[in-house]
Design a protein around this motif. Structure first.
Motif, PDB file in Angstrom:
ATOM      1  N   PHE A  37       0.823  -1.205   0.000  1.00 29.82           N
ATOM      2  CA  PHE A  37       0.000   0.000   0.000  1.00 29.82           C
ATOM      3  C   PHE A  37       0.861   1.261   0.000  1.00 29.82           C
ATOM      4  O   PHE A  37       0.556   2.225  -0.694  1.00 29.82           O
ATOM      5  CB  PHE A  37      -0.948   0.013   1.201  1.00 29.82           C
ATOM      6  N   ARG A  38       1.936   1.251   0.778  1.00 31.45           N
ATOM      7  CA  ARG A  38       2.816   2.423   0.854  1.00 31.45           C
ATOM      8  C   ARG A  38       3.446   2.707  -0.504  1.00 31.45           C
ATOM      9  O   ARG A  38       3.541   3.851  -0.930  1.00 31.45           O
ATOM     10  CB  ARG A  38       3.897   2.200   1.910  1.00 31.45           C
ATOM     11  N   GLU A  39       3.841   1.639  -1.181  1.00 33.69           N
ATOM     12  CA  GLU A  39       4.429   1.805  -2.514  1.00 33.69           C
ATOM     13  C   GLU A  39       3.397   2.377  -3.491  1.00 33.69           C
ATOM     14  O   GLU A  39       3.708   3.243  -4.299  1.00 33.69           O
ATOM     15  CB  GLU A  39       4.936   0.455  -3.024  1.00 33.69           C
ATOM     16  N   LYS A  57      -3.589 -17.863  -3.821  1.00 36.32           N
ATOM     17  CA  LYS A  57      -2.258 -17.957  -3.229  1.00 36.32           C
ATOM     18  C   LYS A  57      -1.840 -16.662  -2.538  1.00 36.32           C
ATOM     19  O   LYS A  57      -0.665 -16.462  -2.245  1.00 36.32           O
ATOM     20  CB  LYS A  57      -1.231 -18.308  -4.312  1.00 36.32           C
ATOM     21  N   ASN A  58      -2.814 -15.775  -2.302  1.00 38.29           N
ATOM     22  CA  ASN A  58      -2.553 -14.459  -1.700  1.00 38.29           C
ATOM     23  C   ASN A  58      -1.613 -13.597  -2.537  1.00 38.29           C
ATOM     24  O   ASN A  58      -0.861 -12.782  -2.008  1.00 38.29           O
ATOM     25  CB  ASN A  58      -2.030 -14.572  -0.272  1.00 38.29           C
ATOM     26  N   GLN A  59      -1.679 -13.782  -3.845  1.00 35.65           N
ATOM     27  CA  GLN A  59      -0.932 -12.930  -4.750  1.00 35.65           C
ATOM     28  C   GLN A  59      -1.848 -11.803  -5.221  1.00 35.65           C
ATOM     29  O   GLN A  59      -2.967 -12.072  -5.670  1.00 35.65           O
ATOM     30  CB  GLN A  59      -0.442 -13.721  -5.972  1.00 35.65           C
ATOM     31  N   PRO A  60      -1.402 -10.557  -5.121  1.00 35.19           N
ATOM     32  CA  PRO A  60      -2.238  -9.459  -5.598  1.00 35.19           C
ATOM     33  C   PRO A  60      -2.482  -9.573  -7.095  1.00 35.19           C
ATOM     34  O   PRO A  60      -1.556  -9.833  -7.865  1.00 35.19           O
ATOM     35  CB  PRO A  60      -1.412  -8.212  -5.289  1.00 35.19           C
ATOM     36  N   THR A  61      -3.735  -9.408  -7.494  1.00 32.77           N
ATOM     37  CA  THR A  61      -4.068  -9.417  -8.925  1.00 32.77           C
ATOM     38  C   THR A  61      -4.336  -8.011  -9.423  1.00 32.77           C
ATOM     39  O   THR A  61      -4.074  -7.712 -10.586  1.00 32.77           O
ATOM     40  CB  THR A  61      -5.293 -10.308  -9.214  1.00 32.77           C
ATOM     41  N   ASN A  62      -4.874  -7.149  -8.568  1.00 29.43           N
ATOM     42  CA  ASN A  62      -5.051  -5.756  -8.950  1.00 29.43           C
ATOM     43  C   ASN A  62      -5.261  -4.886  -7.721  1.00 29.43           C
ATOM     44  O   ASN A  62      -5.548  -5.374  -6.635  1.00 29.43           O
ATOM     45  CB  ASN A  62      -6.177  -5.573  -9.975  1.00 29.43           C
ATOM     46  N   ILE A  63      -5.090  -3.593  -7.940  1.00 27.36           N
ATOM     47  CA  ILE A  63      -5.287  -2.577  -6.916  1.00 27.36           C
ATOM     48  C   ILE A  63      -6.271  -1.562  -7.472  1.00 27.36           C
ATOM     49  O   ILE A  63      -6.156  -1.163  -8.630  1.00 27.36           O
ATOM     50  CB  ILE A  63      -3.966  -1.853  -6.562  1.00 27.36           C
ATOM     51  N   SER A  64      -7.215  -1.158  -6.646  1.00 29.03           N
ATOM     52  CA  SER A  64      -8.202  -0.190  -7.095  1.00 29.03           C
ATOM     53  C   SER A  64      -8.423   0.881  -6.035  1.00 29.03           C
ATOM     54  O   SER A  64      -8.584   0.573  -4.853  1.00 29.03           O
ATOM     55  CB  SER A  64      -9.528  -0.909  -7.392  1.00 29.03           C
ATOM     56  N   HIS A  97      -6.458   2.405   4.135  1.00 25.75           N
ATOM     57  CA  HIS A  97      -6.650   3.830   3.920  1.00 25.75           C
ATOM     58  C   HIS A  97      -5.603   4.606   4.688  1.00 25.75           C
ATOM     59  O   HIS A  97      -4.990   4.106   5.636  1.00 25.75           O
ATOM     60  CB  HIS A  97      -8.092   4.274   4.218  1.00 25.75           C
ATOM     61  N   SER A  98      -5.384   5.810   4.222  1.00 22.39           N
ATOM     62  CA  SER A  98      -4.365   6.665   4.809  1.00 22.39           C
ATOM     63  C   SER A  98      -4.997   7.635   5.788  1.00 22.39           C
ATOM     64  O   SER A  98      -6.153   8.030   5.629  1.00 22.39           O
ATOM     65  CB  SER A  98      -3.653   7.443   3.698  1.00 22.39           C
ATOM     66  N   HIS A  99      -4.236   7.983   6.803  1.00 25.08           N
ATOM     67  CA  HIS A  99      -4.606   9.052   7.727  1.00 25.08           C
ATOM     68  C   HIS A  99      -3.571  10.167   7.529  1.00 25.08           C
ATOM     69  O   HIS A  99      -2.466  10.078   8.067  1.00 25.08           O
ATOM     70  CB  HIS A  99      -4.588   8.571   9.175  1.00 25.08           C
ATOM     71  N   PRO A 100      -3.904  11.189   6.758  1.00 26.12           N
ATOM     72  CA  PRO A 100      -2.938  12.263   6.508  1.00 26.12           C
ATOM     73  C   PRO A 100      -2.449  12.974   7.775  1.00 26.12           C
ATOM     74  O   PRO A 100      -1.396  13.594   7.765  1.00 26.12           O
ATOM     75  CB  PRO A 100      -3.705  13.237   5.609  1.00 26.12           C
ATOM     76  N   SER A 101      -3.194  12.852   8.867  1.00 23.46           N
ATOM     77  CA  SER A 101      -2.764  13.444  10.146  1.00 23.46           C
ATOM     78  C   SER A 101      -1.472  12.800  10.632  1.00 23.46           C
ATOM     79  O   SER A 101      -0.763  13.370  11.454  1.00 23.46           O
ATOM     80  CB  SER A 101      -3.849  13.255  11.208  1.00 23.46           C
ATOM     81  N   GLY A 102      -1.191  11.576  10.126  1.00 30.41           N
ATOM     82  CA  GLY A 102       0.002  10.856  10.554  1.00 30.41           C
ATOM     83  C   GLY A 102      -0.268   9.855  11.649  1.00 30.41           C
ATOM     84  O   GLY A 102       0.549   8.975  11.910  1.00 30.41           O
ATOM     85  N   ASP A 103      -1.403   9.939  12.300  1.00 37.16           N
ATOM     86  CA  ASP A 103      -1.762   9.030  13.390  1.00 37.16           C
ATOM     87  C   ASP A 103      -2.652   7.913  12.831  1.00 37.16           C
ATOM     88  O   ASP A 103      -3.797   8.174  12.459  1.00 37.16           O
ATOM     89  CB  ASP A 103      -2.504   9.790  14.481  1.00 37.16           C
ATOM     90  N   PRO A 104      -2.152   6.674  12.790  1.00 36.61           N
ATOM     91  CA  PRO A 104      -2.940   5.584  12.213  1.00 36.61           C
ATOM     92  C   PRO A 104      -3.988   4.972  13.148  1.00 36.61           C
ATOM     93  O   PRO A 104      -4.621   3.978  12.807  1.00 36.61           O
ATOM     94  CB  PRO A 104      -1.874   4.550  11.843  1.00 36.61           C
ATOM     95  N   THR A 105      -4.203   5.578  14.308  1.00 40.14           N
ATOM     96  CA  THR A 105      -5.190   5.046  15.248  1.00 40.14           C
ATOM     97  C   THR A 105      -6.574   5.014  14.598  1.00 40.14           C
ATOM     98  O   THR A 105      -7.021   6.021  14.048  1.00 40.14           O
ATOM     99  CB  THR A 105      -5.242   5.916  16.523  1.00 40.14           C
ATOM    100  N   PRO A 106      -7.259   3.854  14.640  1.00 44.50           N
ATOM    101  CA  PRO A 106      -8.570   3.764  13.990  1.00 44.50           C
ATOM    102  C   PRO A 106      -9.644   4.576  14.714  1.00 44.50           C
ATOM    103  O   PRO A 106      -9.690   4.604  15.941  1.00 44.50           O
ATOM    104  CB  PRO A 106      -8.901   2.274  14.038  1.00 44.50           C
ATOM    105  N   SER A 107     -10.491   5.212  13.922  1.00 44.72           N
ATOM    106  CA  SER A 107     -11.633   5.944  14.469  1.00 44.72           C
ATOM    107  C   SER A 107     -12.793   4.961  14.627  1.00 44.72           C
ATOM    108  O   SER A 107     -12.762   3.857  14.071  1.00 44.72           O
ATOM    109  CB  SER A 107     -12.041   7.059  13.510  1.00 44.72           C
TER     110      SER A 107
END
Length: 148
Positions: A37-39, A57-64, A97-107
């Motif tokens: 995801f970071r990439e 086989k847990n191989q990614p086939t696509n990203i959307s 999903h990204s948290h632009p605040s920088g804090d990955p704590t889930p809401s």
């Protein structure tokens, strides 16, 4: 007698926009998910909600990209995630999903969305493997935290 109704005949297709190399080939851990995801996302200034479809086989086939939100919100419905998974003949999905605040704590909304995606996956037979939230160089796995 009423007038006849015209019904459109359609075809539904996925369209490849581009591609990227994934060195790991398989997703085996939340860390692998984070790296993928970071990439893909890089540095973003708004919330982005992404789904990765995986084969048996847990191989990614696509990203959307499912949704791009505001600075602190993204509205995601399970049908948008599952639509891509169904069209891709996926065995399972990862979401992030990204948290632009920088804090990955889930809401509370993040937790609710995750539970709804998990339940939708159970109905459709497409397993939700994890929901990763990315912040400044760190991440949280909602699966590891026991939210589903």
């Amino acid at each position: 007698m009423s007038a006849a109704k015209r019904v459109n005949i359609v075809t539904v297709k996925l369209v490849k926009e581009s591609s990227m190399l994934y060195k790991q080939r398989r997703v085996r851990s939340p860390q692998d998910s984070y790296e993928l995801f970071r990439e893909y996302l890089g540095e973003v200034d708004r919330e982005h909600f992404v789904v990765v479809c995986l084969d048996t086989k847990n191989q990614p086939t696509n990203i959307s990209m499912v949704h791009i939100g505001s600075l602190n919100a993204s509205i995601v419905h399970p049908r948008e995630v599952m639509k891509t998974a169904i069209l891709s003949n996926s065995c399972s999905v990862l979401v992030c999903h990204s948290h632009p605040s920088g804090d990955p704590t889930p809401s509370p909304e993040d937790i609710d969305t995750t539970q709804r995606l998990y339940e939708a996956g159970q109905i459709w037979g497409i397993e939700l493997l994890d929901h990763i939230i990315i912040g400044d160089g760190k991440f949280i796995s909602l699966k590891e935290k026991g939210y589903f």
